[in-house]
Design a protein around this motif. Structure first.
Motif, PDB file in Angstrom:
ATOM      1  N   PRO A   1       0.850  -1.184   0.079  1.00  8.55           N
ATOM      2  CA  PRO A   1       0.002   0.028   0.029  1.00  8.55           C
ATOM      3  C   PRO A   1       0.964   1.300   0.100  1.00  8.55           C
ATOM      4  O   PRO A   1       0.205   2.472   0.064  1.00  8.55           O
ATOM      5  CB  PRO A   1      -0.718  -0.051   1.265  1.00  8.55           C
ATOM      6  CG  PRO A   1       0.149  -0.832   2.151  1.00  8.55           C
ATOM      7  CD  PRO A   1       0.729  -1.811   1.358  1.00  8.55           C
ATOM      8  N   CYS A   2       2.227   1.113  -0.270  1.00 14.92           N
ATOM      9  CA  CYS A   2       2.783   2.352   0.054  1.00 14.92           C
ATOM     10  C   CYS A   2       2.820   3.394  -1.066  1.00 14.92           C
ATOM     11  O   CYS A   2       3.348   4.608  -0.770  1.00 14.92           O
ATOM     12  CB  CYS A   2       4.454   1.896   0.198  1.00 14.92           C
ATOM     13  SG  CYS A   2       4.667   0.984   1.568  1.00 14.92           S
ATOM     14  N   ASN A   3       2.217   3.038  -2.259  1.00 12.09           N
ATOM     15  CA  ASN A   3       1.870   3.937  -3.324  1.00 12.09           C
ATOM     16  C   ASN A   3       0.504   4.385  -3.241  1.00 12.09           C
ATOM     17  O   ASN A   3       0.071   5.233  -4.036  1.00 12.09           O
ATOM     18  CB  ASN A   3       2.115   3.381  -4.603  1.00 12.09           C
ATOM     19  CG  ASN A   3       3.460   3.116  -4.793  1.00 12.09           C
ATOM     20  OD1 ASN A   3       4.455   3.923  -4.528  1.00 12.09           O
ATOM     21  ND2 ASN A   3       3.890   2.012  -5.608  1.00 12.09           N
ATOM     22  N   TRP A   4      -0.300   4.167  -2.236  1.00 12.19           N
ATOM     23  CA  TRP A   4      -1.707   4.661  -2.056  1.00 12.19           C
ATOM     24  C   TRP A   4      -1.686   5.951  -1.547  1.00 12.19           C
ATOM     25  O   TRP A   4      -0.664   6.423  -0.858  1.00 12.19           O
ATOM     26  CB  TRP A   4      -2.582   3.732  -1.058  1.00 12.19           C
ATOM     27  CG  TRP A   4      -2.611   2.360  -1.596  1.00 12.19           C
ATOM     28  CD1 TRP A   4      -2.284   1.608  -2.567  1.00 12.19           C
ATOM     29  CD2 TRP A   4      -3.331   1.202  -0.846  1.00 12.19           C
ATOM     30  NE1 TRP A   4      -2.321   0.376  -2.886  1.00 12.19           N
ATOM     31  CE2 TRP A   4      -3.434   0.159  -1.520  1.00 12.19           C
ATOM     32  CE3 TRP A   4      -3.697   1.066   0.265  1.00 12.19           C
ATOM     33  CZ2 TRP A   4      -3.820  -1.210  -1.266  1.00 12.19           C
ATOM     34  CZ3 TRP A   4      -4.395  -0.211   0.823  1.00 12.19           C
ATOM     35  CH2 TRP A   4      -4.295  -1.294   0.046  1.00 12.19           C
ATOM     36  N   THR A   5      -2.702   6.650  -1.907  1.00 14.13           N
ATOM     37  CA  THR A   5      -3.076   8.066  -1.568  1.00 14.13           C
ATOM     38  C   THR A   5      -3.059   8.303  -0.011  1.00 14.13           C
ATOM     39  O   THR A   5      -3.518   7.365   0.829  1.00 14.13           O
ATOM     40  CB  THR A   5      -4.352   8.614  -1.920  1.00 14.13           C
ATOM     41  OG1 THR A   5      -4.266   8.719  -3.493  1.00 14.13           O
ATOM     42  CG2 THR A   5      -4.448   9.935  -1.341  1.00 14.13           C
TER      43      THR A   5
END
Length: 991
Positions: free
Chosen positions: A52-56
């Protein structure tokens, strides 16, 4: 390949993707499932990526472990997502300015590794969980601007490392939390604007040896500042305003060598300011001691400090402004208004510092304005109202392009105004009233396009009103009464589409009022009294939709009173002392208009017996004429019947040819658009709204509806009117089309017919609150009915502010926009200027012009054009004051003031009894006083100090004699704002 096999492969693919997602990703998806996300900001929270590190809003370590969640102003609603506490490395959680609306659960302590927790500006309610100190490494805790209640938990004294604690603007009560003085690690303690039990400042606050920022405004403190404050050696900001502190100025302040800002305004300090000790405060940049009872002179030593702002307003200080004050190199904001200062303004003021704001109003200053005030080119606010200043305005101010507000009224200035003043690019308010200025307005050689208010009444300006007045395209108010102006009103003035007030009374203006006056669709007040106008009063005045004040007295108008005036909903009408003749229209045969027609000897009817005498004396002479009229009428009637039958058959044949473009229907309808169109005739007009005429249409099924026909802006070059009409139509449809609430007027449907735009609403039998309250019917409104109305209206506004996503700001809350049904239930109406608030702008937006009605407009909105829900709350506070006092928001008795100011002043000086409507003499005094106090809370000049509408509803319910009304609930027993008989499916997209 058979379809079932494809389905199995797809399912296996999705399952594999989900299984490849980390446990932290799964926890975040579960948290997402508990939240409402109307803006789709969490749309990229999906299993497409294994981490999830690229999630908003998500930040991670190098090893892809989630450490931070930052989702401010994201419009999220629902309960606090407790599954976030499963993230083992989560150290920062910021959900500031969302719509989260649950309790803060005690299980939040499971977020063991948090160091930064920000849940501010949400709708959390209930008690603050006592488990928060169990988070061992918490450094930052911000819960401000919620609805948290009860006492601060005693366990809060157990925080181990907490440095910043902010609980401002909640509903906390009980005793001041002395337990917080155990937190010696604190650097910022902010508890302002809560409801703590009144009492002295705890001396234990001196234990906070590391505190740098102490904001304890409006905490109920009384007595003196304790001597233990001398231990706060690191303190740089001390704010104790809006309390009841007493005694002399606290000398202990001089021991706080790092003090940068000192705010003690709105207390009850008294005596003279110390003459010595100020030189110790070498770091001081801002001091505000306003609204106290200080006496004596401003200390010279104080004025030698390198201040950046000095506020000593609303005291009883006496003496000169020291010359040394003007030489302070860092001085940029000087406010000394409402004192007893005497002497000239220091001539060097502005020459040695970048002065941006100067407010010296309501003192006893004399002499001239220093020419160097804008020498650094940054002066924005110049406010010198109510002194004895004289001479001319320096020519240098006409070249000060930074100026935004100039207010020099109620002085003794003379001479001509520098021509450049009128063309300064940023000036929006120019107030020169009540001086002795002279000269010709035609000397205006340039135009400030930003000007919205021009106030030049009570001077000696002469000559004609220049044609260039029409270039002030944003002009909202033009006060030019009591001058020596001559000539006719220029045609260009009627191009000012935003003009709301035009006061040209007490001049020598002449000529006729042109029919083009009908283009001023926003005109609320028109005063042309005591001039030399002639001719007939144009019937077009009756087409001004929001006009409620009309004074044409003391002129030479002749002819009949135009029938169009009967279309207006006037609070004030004065046509006295003219040369009018004929009969007074029956609509004006009311007590409220008793003195409106005096000094017109040829008028008859109403309160004048002249018509009776005239008709008796002329009856014999006119008998032959009457006989002729009867015969002629019979012939005309016969021809009319034949024509009607012919037209009726023609219309019936061509009904299908009526051009109707249906926009949208919002409910199941039992009528057709054709039926509505044929009922729109002048006999069915029941009033005028902000943007068009309103008709009552009785349908074939016996039901009644209200139809608003928007002004078409059909004048050839009236593109602005067309654009305004289109915007208001779209705003009304966009707003009401999405709302289902028992206290919001229902919009049945909307459609176009030719060039007309039509809105069909439920019909409200008892009209508007303003009409009922301020007419003879007001006597029928006993207290129980008034209380029901104010509670209904509050619930409607609360729904707009808190339950709609994004929130809706009405922008024109007033008694005339609160409609009453047959049972006097209240509905909020007229959403022509309403706005959806973009939460990414922190809940406020900048408008191009002022919307709203005089007497209801919040002070900060009138000056800054920034709009948010606090503007509506101020306006609603004025409505509460109307209901309690029975008075209009603007009344001649208030002079230049308004209802809000009058009530505040009278209650402070004489008590509640002196403002309550005499018709409520036998009402429940205690409850009436409580409701009045709620109204006073709503009109607080400080926007952040006004309660939210949700809080207003709670306060009103708590003040009910019989306890809280039972709320409407849905099938699950949850409170619902929908109609009981309506389908609430639309609400899911809103709440």
């Amino acid at each position: 390949m058979p379809p079932p096999i494809i389905t199995i492969i797809l399912l296996l693919s999705v399952s594999t993707t989900t299984l490849s997602l980390t446990q932290e990703g799964l926890d975040l998806l579960q948290a997402k499932s508990t939240l409402s996300d109307p803006t789709g900001i969490l749309s990229d929270w999906n299993p497409a990526h294994p981490t999830p590190c690229n999630w908003t809003g998500i930040t991670c370590t190098h090893s892809n472990s989630v450490t931070g969640i930052h989702l401010p102003s994201a419009s999220l609603s629902g309960p606090f997502p407790t599954t976030l506490c499963r993230l083992p490395s989560l150290s920062t959680l910021s959900l500031h300015n969302n719509n989260l609306n649950s309790n803060i659960p005690p299980t939040i302590s499971a977020c063991r590794n948090l160091t930064h927790l920000d849940l501010s500006a949400n709708y959390f309610h209930g008690l603050i969980p006592s488990t928060l100190p169990d988070i061992p490494n918490l450094l930052y805790l911000d819960l401000q601007e919620n609805s948290l209640s009860g006492e601060v938990p005693a366990t809060f004294g157990n925080f181990r490392r907490l440095q910043i604690l902010n609980l401002t603007n909640n509903l906390l009560n009980g005793s001041f939390p002395v337990v917080l003085t155990n937190l010696t690690t604190l650097k910022e303690l902010v508890l302002a604007y809560n409801n703590f039990i009144p009492g002295p400042i705890p001396p234990q606050l001196g234990n906070l040896s590391n505190v740098e920022y102490l904001w304890l405004s409006s905490c109920g403190f009384s007595g003196e500042i304790p001597a233990t404050f001398s231990r706060l050696t690191k303190l740089s900001n001390l704010e104790l305003s809006y309390n009841s502190l007493t005694g002399a100025f606290p000398d202990i302040v001089f021991e706080l060598r790092n003090l940068y800002q000192l705010e003690l305004f709105n207390n009850s300090f008294s005596g003279e300011l110390p003459k010595k000790g100020w030189s110790n405060l070498t770091a001081l940049r801002r001091i505000d001691l306003s609204i106290n009872h200080f006496t004596g002179a401003i200390p010279v030593e104080l004025c030698k400090l390198p201040l950046s702002s000095l506020g000593l307003s609303d005291n009883k200080l006496q003496g000169l402004i020291p010359v040394s004050l003007a030489k302070s190199p860092n001085l940029y904001d000087l406010r000394l208004f409402d004192n007893s200062l005497i002497g000239p303004i220091p001539s060097d003021l502005g020459k040695f510092s970048t002065l941006t704001t100067l407010d010296l109003s309501y003192n006893k200053l004399f002499g001239e304005i220093p020419s160097g005030l804008c020498e650094k080119g940054e002066l924005y606010d110049l406010v010198l109202i109510g002194n004895s200043l004289s001479g001319e305005i320096p020519a240098s101010l006409g070249e000060c392009r930074s100026l935004g507000r100039i207010r020099v009224s109620k002085n003794k200035f003379s001479g001509e105004v520098p021509a450049g003043i009128w063309g300064l690019p940023h000036v929006y308010l120019l107030d020169l009233a009540e001086n002795s200025f002279s000269g010709n307005l035609s000397s205006i050689v340039s135009v400030g396009l930003n000007l919205s208010s021009i106030m030049i009444s009570g001077n000696g300006f002469s000559g004609g009103i220049p044609e260039k007045i029409g270039s002030f395209s944003n002009l909202v108010e033009f006060f030019a009464s009591d001058n020596k102006l001559t000539g006719e009103i220029p045609q260009s003035l009627f191009k000012l589409n935003h003009l709301g007030i035009l006061d040209l009374s007490k001049n020598d203006l002449s000529g006729r009022i042109p029919a083009e006056i009908e283009s001023l669709k926003q005109l609320n007040e028109l005063n042309l009294a005591n001039n030399k106008f002639t001719g007939e009063i144009p019937n077009e005045i009756g087409s001004l939709p929001v006009l409620n004040y009309l004074d044409l007295s003391g002129n030479s108008f002749s002819g009949k009173i135009p029938s169009g005036l009967a279309n207006l909903m006037l609070n004030t009408l004065n046509l006295s002392n003219n040369q009018l003749s004929g009969e007074i229209p029956s609509v004006f045969h009311k007590d409220v208009y008793r003195d409106s027609f005096l000094g017109n000897p040829e008028l008859c009817g109403g309160f004048s017996p002249r018509c009776v005498e005239n008709y008796q004396s002329k009856s014999n002479h006119n008998l032959w004429l009457l006989r002729f009229i009867f015969v002629f009428s019979g012939v005309v009637l016969a021809i009319g019947v034949i024509w009607f039958v012919f037209k009726y058959r023609s219309i019936k044949k061509t009904n299908q040819g009526v051009s109707i473009s249906k926009w949208r229907s919002f409910h199941k309808l039992g009528f057709s658009e054709i039926e509505i169109i044929h009922l729109l005739n002048e006999n069915n007009v029941i009033g005028s709204g902000a943007s068009g005429k309103v008709y009552k249409a009785v349908l074939s099924n016996g039901e009644s509806v209200a139809v608003k026909k928007l002004w078409e802006g059909s004048v050839k070059n009236d593109e602005d009117a067309k654009m305004t009409s289109q915007k208001e139509f779209e705003s009304e449809v966009e707003t009401l089309g999405k709302i289902r609430h028992k206290n919001i007027v229902r919009l049945w449907c909307c459609f176009k017919s030719g060039n007309s735009r039509l809105l069909v609403y439920e019909y409200m039998r008892n009209g508007s609150l303003g009409d009922v309250l301020h007419s003879t019917k007001g006597r029928l409104l006993e207290w129980s009915m008034r209380f029901k109305i104010v509670l209904d209206a509050a619930e409607g506004l609360s729904y707009l502010h808190h339950d709609c996503v994004p929130p809706i700001v009405h922008r024109d809350v007033k008694s005339n926009n609160i409609l009453l049904d047959e049972d006097y239930g209240a509905r909020i109406a007229d959403f022509g200027v309403a706005k959806f608030i973009n939460l990414t702008n922190k809940g406020s937006e900048s408008m191009s012009v002022i919307a709203g009605s005089r007497g209801y407009i919040a002070p900060e909105y009138a000056y800054t054009l920034r709009v948010n829900e606090k503007s509506d709350i101020y306006s609603f506070g004025v409505v509460i004051l109307e209901l309690v006092t029975g008075r209009k928001p603007i009344d001649p008795e208030f002079l230049e003031s308004d209802l809000a100011t009058w009530v505040q002043t009278t209650v402070n000086e004489k008590g509640h009894d002196h403002v309550v409507d005499p018709e409520l003499e036998y009402g429940p005094k205690e409850q009436i006083y409580r409701v009045l106090d709620i109204g006073l809370l709503c009109i607080n000049p400080l926007p952040m100090s006004r309660p939210s509408m949700r809080t207003v509803v709670n306060l009103l319910q708590e003040s009910a004699v019989d306890g809280k009304p039972k709320p409407i609930t849905n099938k699950e027993g949850k409170v619902s704002p929908c109609f009981e008989e309506e389908d609430c499916s639309d609400e899911a997209s809103l709440v």
